[in-house]
Design a protein around this motif. Structure first.
Motif, PDB file in Angstrom:
ATOM      1  N   MET A   1      21.269 -15.281   3.390  1.00  0.00           N
ATOM      2  CA  MET A   1      20.580 -14.468   2.435  1.00  0.00           C
ATOM      3  C   MET A   1      21.370 -14.491   1.124  1.00  0.00           C
ATOM      4  N   PHE A   2      20.646 -14.369   0.033  1.00  0.00           N
ATOM      5  CA  PHE A   2      21.267 -14.401  -1.281  1.00  0.00           C
ATOM      6  C   PHE A   2      20.880 -13.165  -2.080  1.00  0.00           C
ATOM      7  N   LYS A   3      21.795 -12.708  -2.890  1.00  0.00           N
ATOM      8  CA  LYS A   3      21.549 -11.645  -3.862  1.00  0.00           C
ATOM      9  C   LYS A   3      22.323 -12.045  -5.113  1.00  0.00           C
ATOM     10  N   PHE A   4      21.621 -12.702  -6.014  1.00  0.00           N
ATOM     11  CA  PHE A   4      22.295 -13.215  -7.190  1.00  0.00           C
ATOM     12  C   PHE A   4      22.475 -12.119  -8.229  1.00  0.00           C
ATOM     13  N   LYS A   5      23.722 -11.977  -8.684  1.00  0.00           N
ATOM     14  CA  LYS A   5      24.053 -11.016  -9.733  1.00  0.00           C
ATOM     15  C   LYS A   5      24.651 -11.787 -10.897  1.00  0.00           C
ATOM     16  N   PRO A   6      24.342 -11.388 -12.109  1.00  0.00           N
ATOM     17  CA  PRO A   6      24.934 -12.080 -13.262  1.00  0.00           C
ATOM     18  C   PRO A   6      26.417 -11.760 -13.375  1.00  0.00           C
ATOM     19  N   ILE A   7      27.182 -12.741 -13.807  1.00  0.00           N
ATOM     20  CA  ILE A   7      28.582 -12.478 -14.136  1.00  0.00           C
ATOM     21  C   ILE A   7      28.559 -11.635 -15.402  1.00  0.00           C
ATOM     22  N   PRO A   8      29.239 -10.494 -15.390  1.00  0.00           N
ATOM     23  CA  PRO A   8      29.132  -9.587 -16.535  1.00  0.00           C
ATOM     24  C   PRO A   8      29.830 -10.106 -17.784  1.00  0.00           C
ATOM     25  N   SER A   9      29.405  -9.548 -18.919  1.00  0.00           N
ATOM     26  CA  SER A   9      30.079  -9.834 -20.184  1.00  0.00           C
ATOM     27  C   SER A   9      31.504  -9.333 -20.064  1.00  0.00           C
ATOM     28  N   PRO A  10      32.463  -9.874 -20.751  1.00  0.00           N
ATOM     29  CA  PRO A  10      32.389 -10.876 -21.797  1.00  0.00           C
ATOM     30  C   PRO A  10      32.466 -12.306 -21.284  1.00  0.00           C
ATOM     31  N   ALA A  11      32.325 -12.490 -19.989  1.00  0.00           N
ATOM     32  CA  ALA A  11      32.434 -13.838 -19.437  1.00  0.00           C
ATOM     33  C   ALA A  11      31.286 -14.738 -19.867  1.00  0.00           C
ATOM     34  N   GLN A  12      30.177 -14.144 -20.253  1.00  0.00           N
ATOM     35  CA  GLN A  12      29.051 -14.946 -20.723  1.00  0.00           C
ATOM     36  C   GLN A  12      28.283 -14.166 -21.788  1.00  0.00           C
ATOM     37  N   PRO A  13      27.756 -14.864 -22.755  1.00  0.00           N
ATOM     38  CA  PRO A  13      27.054 -14.169 -23.831  1.00  0.00           C
ATOM     39  C   PRO A  13      25.641 -13.721 -23.446  1.00  0.00           C
ATOM     40  N   TYR A  14      25.084 -14.283 -22.381  1.00  0.00           N
ATOM     41  CA  TYR A  14      23.729 -13.944 -21.954  1.00  0.00           C
ATOM     42  C   TYR A  14      23.752 -13.564 -20.481  1.00  0.00           C
ATOM     43  N   ARG A  15      22.935 -12.623 -20.086  1.00  0.00           N
ATOM     44  CA  ARG A  15      22.936 -12.167 -18.688  1.00  0.00           C
ATOM     45  C   ARG A  15      22.043 -13.006 -17.787  1.00  0.00           C
ATOM     46  N   ASP A  16      21.474 -14.088 -18.295  1.00  0.00           N
ATOM     47  CA  ASP A  16      20.552 -14.886 -17.480  1.00  0.00           C
ATOM     48  C   ASP A  16      21.027 -16.322 -17.276  1.00  0.00           C
ATOM     49  N   VAL A  17      22.356 -16.538 -17.355  1.00  0.00           N
ATOM     50  CA  VAL A  17      22.863 -17.907 -17.256  1.00  0.00           C
ATOM     51  C   VAL A  17      23.747 -18.107 -16.028  1.00  0.00           C
ATOM     52  N   LEU A  18      24.820 -17.349 -15.906  1.00  0.00           N
ATOM     53  CA  LEU A  18      25.764 -17.527 -14.809  1.00  0.00           C
ATOM     54  C   LEU A  18      25.618 -16.413 -13.781  1.00  0.00           C
ATOM     55  N   PHE A  19      25.476 -16.806 -12.518  1.00  0.00           N
ATOM     56  CA  PHE A  19      25.271 -15.852 -11.435  1.00  0.00           C
ATOM     57  C   PHE A  19      26.202 -16.164 -10.270  1.00  0.00           C
ATOM     58  N   PHE A  20      26.416 -15.174  -9.417  1.00  0.00           N
ATOM     59  CA  PHE A  20      27.110 -15.385  -8.157  1.00  0.00           C
ATOM     60  C   PHE A  20      26.336 -14.667  -7.067  1.00  0.00           C
ATOM     61  N   ASN A  21      26.532 -15.096  -5.849  1.00  0.00           N
ATOM     62  CA  ASN A  21      25.847 -14.484  -4.713  1.00  0.00           C
ATOM     63  C   ASN A  21      26.634 -13.254  -4.271  1.00  0.00           C
ATOM     64  N   ALA A  22      26.106 -12.086  -4.575  1.00  0.00           N
ATOM     65  CA  ALA A  22      26.775 -10.833  -4.235  1.00  0.00           C
ATOM     66  C   ALA A  22      26.839 -10.600  -2.727  1.00  0.00           C
ATOM     67  N   LEU A  23      26.078 -11.372  -1.947  1.00  0.00           N
ATOM     68  CA  LEU A  23      26.111 -11.245  -0.490  1.00  0.00           C
ATOM     69  C   LEU A  23      27.000 -12.300   0.168  1.00  0.00           C
ATOM     70  N   ALA A  24      27.743 -13.027  -0.652  1.00  0.00           N
ATOM     71  CA  ALA A  24      28.672 -14.025  -0.098  1.00  0.00           C
ATOM     72  C   ALA A  24      29.762 -13.308   0.702  1.00  0.00           C
ATOM     73  N   ARG A  25      30.381 -14.052   1.589  1.00  0.00           N
ATOM     74  CA  ARG A  25      31.473 -13.474   2.370  1.00  0.00           C
ATOM     75  C   ARG A  25      32.587 -13.026   1.423  1.00  0.00           C
ATOM     76  N   PRO A  26      33.221 -11.893   1.684  1.00  0.00           N
ATOM     77  CA  PRO A  26      34.289 -11.408   0.803  1.00  0.00           C
ATOM     78  C   PRO A  26      35.396 -12.440   0.592  1.00  0.00           C
ATOM     79  N   GLU A  27      35.740 -13.157   1.648  1.00  0.00           N
ATOM     80  CA  GLU A  27      36.819 -14.150   1.504  1.00  0.00           C
ATOM     81  C   GLU A  27      36.420 -15.291   0.570  1.00  0.00           C
ATOM     82  N   ASN A  28      35.139 -15.647   0.550  1.00  0.00           N
ATOM     83  CA  ASN A  28      34.686 -16.687  -0.378  1.00  0.00           C
ATOM     84  C   ASN A  28      34.745 -16.189  -1.821  1.00  0.00           C
TER      85      ASN A  28
END
Length: 95
Positions: free
Chosen positions: A1-28
């Motif tokens: 299962m996936f739950k994509f969340k945007p990487i927050p600013s200031p890491a990216q200027p737009y909230r619709d470009v870079l994402f990570f899977n918030a449901l990934a294993r903690p160790e990953n």
């Protein structure tokens, strides 16, 4: 299962470009954050060990920006890893 969340600013200027899977294993998430943090540290060590001070002064803003992006990614991933770990602990406690 996936739950994509945007990487927050200031890491990216737009909230619709870079994402990570918030449901990934903690160790990953943690290992990916460690990778980003290690890259930032490597970058700063290269600057520290540079014998050409003119280069370091001339490129300080670009180097700072690059290190800041890597560390912002790492921070977001560390926070996500903590959240996932706490969710897993809470689900075990409730079971």
């Amino acid at each position: 299962m996936f739950k994509f969340k945007p990487i927050p600013s200031p890491a990216q200027p737009y909230r619709d470009v870079l994402f990570f899977n918030a449901l990934a294993r903690p160790e990953n998430l943690f290992e990916t954050a460690q990778q980003r943090m290690s890259a930032a540290l490597d970058l700063l060590q290269i600057v520290e060990q540079s014998e050409n001070r003119d280069f370091v002064q001339h490129e300080a803003a670009r180097l700072s920006f690059a290190a800041g992006l890597l560390l912002a990614d790492a921070q977001a991933l560390f926070e996500a890893a903590h959240e996932r770990a706490m969710e897993q602990v809470n689900s075990l406690v409730q079971a």
